[in-house]
Design an enzyme around this catalytic site. Structure first.
Site, short mmCIF file in Angstrom:
data_model
loop_
_atom_site.label_atom_id
_atom_site.label_comp_id
_atom_site.label_asym_id
_atom_site.label_seq_id
_atom_site.Cartn_x
_atom_site.Cartn_y
_atom_site.Cartn_z
N CYS A 112 0.86 -1.17 0.00
CA CYS A 112 0.00 0.00 0.00
C CYS A 112 0.90 1.23 0.00
O CYS A 112 1.69 1.42 0.93
CB CYS A 112 -0.88 -0.04 1.24
SG CYS A 112 -1.93 1.41 1.37
N CYS A 123 -10.12 15.36 4.87
CA CYS A 123 -11.26 14.65 5.47
C CYS A 123 -11.09 14.65 7.00
O CYS A 123 -9.99 14.34 7.49
CB CYS A 123 -11.33 13.22 4.95
SG CYS A 123 -11.40 13.16 3.15
#
Ligand code: SAH
Ligand code: SF4
Length: 359
Positions: A112, A123
């Site tokens: 990842c 966010c």
């Protein structure tokens, strides 16, 4: 070349060919150099003994092999490894390695990767989003995260099921599509059979929903998987959870996802992180069903990772299962997986290997 770009992994294949030519070397040397970097995973030019000593010395003067160094490591009980890397300008990023045993398919060895230092989207539930934005990563800085883990799994030697990287997800720090050109260059190199050779089928980009870039990506030659961080079934709530929604609302985002699926022939995934009392009610599950019915998609439901903000906590297991059941009863394809690496705060404060597992 700046300190950030003077690495061999920042070059396209064509630029590697030009470099070799400019050093007065025959063209086949470019393949040997690419092979040394991406297949043999050399850590120094000296290791590339098929190149002449003179060429290795010339390369040493012109270019570096590394853009990052591991500075800290945490290992989870489930085998997930999270690494903090230091970059040439002193900034840091995180990346993670997840090992999945063979379930329905083959065992997967997934990395990842981060694409930015910090993130401009902000966010409120996301650790990276709360750090603000520092800069884009170069293609080499993205690629080198993958090469580091590739070396690591090869050299570990103890687990033959996980000795090479099979899957790459761009779900670490940052918004991948806000760093578009560098991202696509990194993907072209990572998928090139002359370089790292990962199949585009095994690469997924996660985005908060940059609509123009989703459309542009659907027209690229390399067709990678797209995961869209949805988190809310209507605009009022999504504006709060993913502030980018104020610029690209669901009325624009959903058609762009449909277009992505039809142009690339690849099913789009929607990520829906469940936050207790925020987006986990059964009426919100119903609204999600209405939004997605008729779209060739897959929903990944992920109970939130705990963060410092008490407004964004995971729902109870009962709520999570009830939400999932409502989607399933309506015929929406969905997966619920509990997070990996939770005991080490997964990765990047938000690395979500649970939904990665389905990709
Ligand atoms: N910026 C991209 C990719 C990086 S974030 C995006 O937003 O899609 C990768 C995923 O982690 C996103 O789905 C994001 O919403 C999720 N995430 C962030 N913080 C989280 C948290 N506290 N718990 C669970 N998932 C989180
Ligand atoms: Fe950025 Fe993704 Fe975090 Fe939102 S969730 S702040 S888009 S990294």
């Amino acid at each position: 070349m700046s300190i950030l770009s003077s690495a061999v992994t920042n070059l396209t294949v064509k630029e590697v060919e030009e470099l070799v030519e400019s050093l007065g070397e025959p063209a086949y040397r470019a393949n040997q150099l690419l092979n040394g970097v991406y297949q043999r995973l050399a850590v120094s030019f000296d290791e590339m003994t098929d190149l002449s000593l003179a060429l290795r010395q010339k390369l040493e003067k012109r270019i570096t092999l590394h853009t990052l160094v591991p500075v800290r490591e945490i290992k989870s009980r489930d085998g997930t490894v999270k690494i903090l890397f230091g970059l040439a300008d002193g900034k840091t990023i995180e990346a993670a390695l997840m090992l999945y045993a063979a379930g329905a398919g083959r065992p997967r060895t997934t990395v990842c990767l981060s694409t930015q230092v910090g993130c401009p989207i902000g966010c409120p539930f996301c650790a990276t989003g709360q750090q603000g934005f520092e800069r884009n990563l170069t293609p080499g800085e993205m690629i080198d995260q993958a090469l580091y883990f590739a070396r690591r799994v090869r050299d570990a030697g103890e687990d033959s099921r996980h000795n090479h990287i099979t899957n790459i997800v761009f779900m670490g720090m940052g918004e991948p599509l806000a760093n578009y050109e560098a991202l696509v260059q990194a993907i072209v190199v990572l998928t090139s059979p002359r370089c790292f050779g990962t199949s585009p089928r095994n690469i997924t980009i996660s985005t908060a929903g940059l609509v123009p870039q989703i459309r542009r990506l659907s027209r690229e030659k390399v067709r990678v998987g797209l995961a869209v961080s949805l988190h809310a079934p209507y605009n009022a709530l999504r504006n709060r959870l993913v502030p980018l929604n104020k610029r690209y609302s669901l009325e624009e985002l959903i058609p762009a996802c449909r277009e992505y699926a039809s142009t690339t022939g690849r099913r789009v995934s929607f990520e829906y992180v469940l936050f207790a009392g925020v987006n986990d009610s059964l009426s919100q599950a119903g609204a999600l069903v209405r939004l997605l019915t008729g779209i060739n998609c897959h929903v990944n439901l992920i109970p939130a990772n705990r963060t410092a903000d008490s407004a964004f906590q995971p729902p109870s297991r009962t709520m999570v299962l009830a939400f999932e059941q409502q989607l399933e009863l309506a015929g929406i394809n969905c997966t619920l997986r509990l997070s990996r690496g939770q005991d080490i705060d997964a990765g990047c404060g938000q690395l979500r290997s649970s939904f990665i597992a389905g990709m």
